[in-house]
Write a protein that holds these residues in place. Structure first.
Motif, PDB file in Angstrom:
ATOM      1  N   LYS A  72       0.844  -1.296  -0.071  1.00  0.00           N
ATOM      2  CA  LYS A  72      -0.099  -0.141  -0.083  1.00  0.00           C
ATOM      3  C   LYS A  72       1.049   1.352  -0.031  1.00  0.00           C
ATOM      4  O   LYS A  72       0.536   2.271  -0.527  1.00  0.00           O
ATOM      5  CB  LYS A  72      -0.926   0.089   0.985  1.00  0.00           C
ATOM      6  N   LYS A 110      -0.537   1.933   9.190  1.00  0.00           N
ATOM      7  CA  LYS A 110      -1.166   1.096   8.554  1.00  0.00           C
ATOM      8  C   LYS A 110       0.049   0.172   8.049  1.00  0.00           C
ATOM      9  O   LYS A 110       1.404   0.656   7.892  1.00  0.00           O
ATOM     10  CB  LYS A 110      -1.517   1.548   7.019  1.00  0.00           C
ATOM     11  N   ASP A 150      -9.820  -5.274   4.910  1.00  0.00           N
ATOM     12  CA  ASP A 150     -11.172  -5.248   6.031  1.00  0.00           C
ATOM     13  C   ASP A 150     -10.477  -4.528   7.340  1.00  0.00           C
ATOM     14  O   ASP A 150     -10.909  -4.705   8.436  1.00  0.00           O
ATOM     15  CB  ASP A 150     -11.695  -6.577   6.471  1.00  0.00           C
ATOM     16  N   GLY A 151      -9.536  -3.622   7.038  1.00  0.00           N
ATOM     17  CA  GLY A 151      -9.113  -2.817   8.295  1.00  0.00           C
ATOM     18  C   GLY A 151      -8.028  -3.683   9.136  1.00  0.00           C
ATOM     19  O   GLY A 151      -7.601  -3.057  10.041  1.00  0.00           O
ATOM     20  N   GLU A 179      -0.444   7.454   7.710  1.00  0.00           N
ATOM     21  CA  GLU A 179      -1.066   8.146   6.877  1.00  0.00           C
ATOM     22  C   GLU A 179      -1.660   9.403   7.747  1.00  0.00           C
ATOM     23  O   GLU A 179      -2.250   9.286   8.568  1.00  0.00           O
ATOM     24  CB  GLU A 179      -2.245   7.321   6.067  1.00  0.00           C
ATOM     25  N   ALA A 202      -7.759  11.659   7.228  1.00  0.00           N
ATOM     26  CA  ALA A 202      -8.452  12.292   5.955  1.00  0.00           C
ATOM     27  C   ALA A 202      -9.762  12.633   6.944  1.00  0.00           C
ATOM     28  O   ALA A 202     -10.631  11.598   7.205  1.00  0.00           O
ATOM     29  CB  ALA A 202      -8.662  11.208   4.845  1.00  0.00           C
ATOM     30  N   GLU A 255     -16.987   8.491   1.989  1.00  0.00           N
ATOM     31  CA  GLU A 255     -16.210   7.854   1.204  1.00  0.00           C
ATOM     32  C   GLU A 255     -16.871   7.530  -0.094  1.00  0.00           C
ATOM     33  O   GLU A 255     -18.145   7.159  -0.139  1.00  0.00           O
ATOM     34  CB  GLU A 255     -15.839   6.423   1.766  1.00  0.00           C
ATOM     35  N   ASN A 272      -7.994   6.798  -1.510  1.00  0.00           N
ATOM     36  CA  ASN A 272      -7.522   6.220  -0.194  1.00  0.00           C
ATOM     37  C   ASN A 272      -6.767   4.873  -0.759  1.00  0.00           C
ATOM     38  O   ASN A 272      -5.654   4.557  -0.451  1.00  0.00           O
ATOM     39  CB  ASN A 272      -8.758   5.403   0.185  1.00  0.00           C
ATOM     40  N   GLU A 273      -7.334   4.051  -1.670  1.00  0.00           N
ATOM     41  CA  GLU A 273      -6.839   2.754  -2.116  1.00  0.00           C
ATOM     42  C   GLU A 273      -7.204   2.325  -3.062  1.00  0.00           C
ATOM     43  O   GLU A 273      -8.408   2.537  -3.552  1.00  0.00           O
ATOM     44  CB  GLU A 273      -6.414   1.840  -0.959  1.00  0.00           C
TER      45      GLU A 273
HETATM   46  P1  ATP Z   1      -9.967  -3.047   2.364  1.00  0.00           P
HETATM   47  O1  ATP Z   1     -10.810  -4.388   2.716  1.00  0.00           O
HETATM   48  O2  ATP Z   1     -10.743  -1.952   1.683  1.00  0.00           O
HETATM   49  O3  ATP Z   1      -8.785  -3.643   1.531  1.00  0.00           O
HETATM   50  P2  ATP Z   1      -7.921  -1.971   4.211  1.00  0.00           P
HETATM   51  O4  ATP Z   1      -7.749  -2.977   5.232  1.00  0.00           O
HETATM   52  O5  ATP Z   1      -6.869  -2.044   3.154  1.00  0.00           O
HETATM   53  O6  ATP Z   1      -9.500  -2.298   3.631  1.00  0.00           O
HETATM   54  P3  ATP Z   1      -8.111   0.748   4.093  1.00  0.00           P
HETATM   55  O7  ATP Z   1      -8.797   0.717   2.995  1.00  0.00           O
HETATM   56  O8  ATP Z   1      -6.507   1.480   4.229  1.00  0.00           O
HETATM   57  O9  ATP Z   1      -8.065  -0.799   4.669  1.00  0.00           O
HETATM   58  O10 ATP Z   1      -8.963   1.593   5.469  1.00  0.00           O
HETATM   59  C1  ATP Z   1     -10.283   1.121   5.880  1.00  0.00           C
HETATM   60  C2  ATP Z   1     -11.164   2.335   6.269  1.00  0.00           C
HETATM   61  O11 ATP Z   1     -10.429   2.785   7.341  1.00  0.00           O
HETATM   62  C3  ATP Z   1     -11.257   3.283   5.118  1.00  0.00           C
HETATM   63  O12 ATP Z   1     -12.309   3.041   4.399  1.00  0.00           O
HETATM   64  C4  ATP Z   1     -11.557   4.537   6.018  1.00  0.00           C
HETATM   65  O13 ATP Z   1     -12.901   4.364   6.302  1.00  0.00           O
HETATM   66  C5  ATP Z   1     -10.511   4.426   7.134  1.00  0.00           C
HETATM   67  N1  ATP Z   1      -9.478   5.097   6.895  1.00  0.00           N
HETATM   68  C6  ATP Z   1      -8.455   4.542   6.054  1.00  0.00           C
HETATM   69  N2  ATP Z   1      -7.341   5.465   5.980  1.00  0.00           N
HETATM   70  C7  ATP Z   1      -7.594   6.715   6.512  1.00  0.00           C
HETATM   71  C8  ATP Z   1      -7.204   7.778   6.694  1.00  0.00           C
HETATM   72  N3  ATP Z   1      -5.790   8.198   6.343  1.00  0.00           N
HETATM   73  N4  ATP Z   1      -7.819   8.749   7.484  1.00  0.00           N
HETATM   74  C9  ATP Z   1      -9.108   8.493   8.019  1.00  0.00           C
HETATM   75  N5  ATP Z   1      -9.626   7.365   7.868  1.00  0.00           N
HETATM   76  C10 ATP Z   1      -8.948   6.496   7.024  1.00  0.00           C
END
Ligand code: ATP
Ligand code: MG
Ligand code: MG
Length: 383
Positions: free
Chosen positions: A104, A146, A153-154, A181, A184, A189, A266-267
């Protein structure tokens, strides 16, 4: 047989399963690399599947040898073996794209280099608690810690609210490679599914996503209270981001809409995505149809990606009881416009994605009215 080409897919979870639902309608054989009774294999009876891990190089090679095109339903795969087999079999999207996106932090650096706005990030690998402290001083609190890799899923994220939480954050994410990060402070979203074909880049409509505990809970198509200009801007940003990567297929682009209407990425996911499930019922072609067509160079009329009717998608997650997801399903049986999808995952645990429900209706307000009792019920079942 309409098409004798065989598609190989790394991973046999729910995304692979829904890809097979689309492939089955076109008589296209999909060979899955994953464990024996994985969700995708359950609905596909032929002897072309490979048993093993998508992280195992020799298994990836075996799959590649049995297919014309290899694709993924997850990015946490062995990209070195994909690089090696890319001379013999088409790998879509490119292993280079998968390698960049699966990290990421590298993904965000790449987007930035290509002029795409992302949340500001800083490398923390090997820097320990002192590194977090320095970032906290620079970014302020809260900031998001991160894991660069293996995050979904976080699981891999930690919100660091104050300097006092730094030790707990480092402990929670263990020895994973970390980056920070800037927070934000978003209004909502948004997400856009992008389709990259041999001819160019197309998009599905912009949707609103609602996450709870960092897991996608709901998708609204179209987004609530967002101007047409903003939804179009989101599509353009998503197109620009995906245009920077090599290879064909669908990509999920997650974005933050900030309070001043700025959009930040975001990603990116180099594959079908939870925020695109609604397309199965709401669009002429689903994200799975589009992915298959894109990787096999089958035509995609751009207007086939339009929204036919407003839609809301609700995830069915594992809840407080082992059968909470089944109870949600039973409740949804009474809902006339609810399309129910269960993934065949076996045992539920709280927060595990077990299925989803999509309601489409002539207006988003109608869809909301029908979905609300299901949302309330899901909230009661939360673990
Ligand atoms: P996915 O299952 O979508 O791959 P993931 O584990 O890669 O999730 P992220 O998409 O990085 O996680 O973040 C999950 C959620 O956390 C985001 O959708 C958002 O709600 C919150 N989030 C992530 N980064 C930030 C940030 N920099 N500022 C505020 N909230 C954030
Ligand atoms: Mg992710
Ligand atoms: Mg995400």
């Amino acid at each position: 047989m309409a098409d004798s080409r065989k598609v190989g897919v790394l991973g046999g979870g729910q995304l692979g399963r829904m890809l097979i639902e689309a492939a089955n309608r076109l008589n296209i054989q999909v060979n899955v690399l994953d464990a024996a009774a994985s969700p995708a294999k359950q609905i596909s009876a032929h002897d072309g599947h490979i048993e093993g891990s998508f992280k195992d190089a020799s298994a990836v090679k075996k799959l590649a040898q049995a297919c014309d095109v290899v694709t993924v339903e997850i990015e946490h795969v062995d990209t070195h073996m994909l690089e090696e087999v890319a001379g013999e079999v088409a790998v879509e999207p490119s292993w280079k794209t998968l390698r960049t996106i699966k990290d990421k932090y590298a993904q965000k650096g790449y987007l930035k280099e290509h002029g795409v706005d992302v949340a500001e990030s800083e490398d923390l690998e090997g820097k320990g608690a002192a590194g977090l402290k320095a970032v906290g001083e620079r970014f302020g609190y809260p900031f998001m810690l991160k894991s660069k890799t293996d995050a979904y899923d976080g699981r891999g994220n930690y919100v660091v609210k104050t300097a006092d939480e730094i030790d707990a954050a480092v402990k929670a994410l263990g020895d994973r490679p970390l980056y920070a990060e800037r927070w934000a402070d978003f209004r909502m979203e948004l997400a856009v599914m992008v389709v990259k074909t041999k001819d160019g880049v197309l998009t599905f409509p912009t949707v609103e996503t609602v996450h709870e505990d960092s897991i996608c809970k709901l998708t609204y198509a179209p987004p609530r209270n967002v101007s047409k200009a903003t939804t179009e801007r989101a599509q353009e940003l998503a197109k620009k981001a995906i245009g920077a990567f090599e290879g064909k297929g669908v990509f999920g682009v997650e974005m933050f809409l900030l309070k001043d209407d700025t959009l930040l990425i975001n990603e990116i996911a180099p594959r079908p995505h939870n925020s695109g499930h609604y397309t199965i019922e709401a669009c002429p072609l689903s994200q799975y149809d589009a992915h298959l067509r894109a990787i096999l160079d089958i035509p995609i009329p751009p207007s086939a990606l339009r929204l036919r009717e407003p839609a809301i998608m609700l995830n069915i997650l594992g809840g407080k009881n082992p059968d909470s997801h089944i109870q949600v399903t039973h409740k949804a049986y009474a809902s006339p416009n609810a399309s129910i999808h269960l993934y065949g995952k076996g045992d539920a645990r709280p927060g595990r994605k077990m299925g989803h429900i999509t309601v489409t209706a002539p207006s988003l307000a109608d869809a909301e009215k029908e979905m609300q009792p299901l949302i309330d019920f899901v909230d009661e079942q939360k673990g």
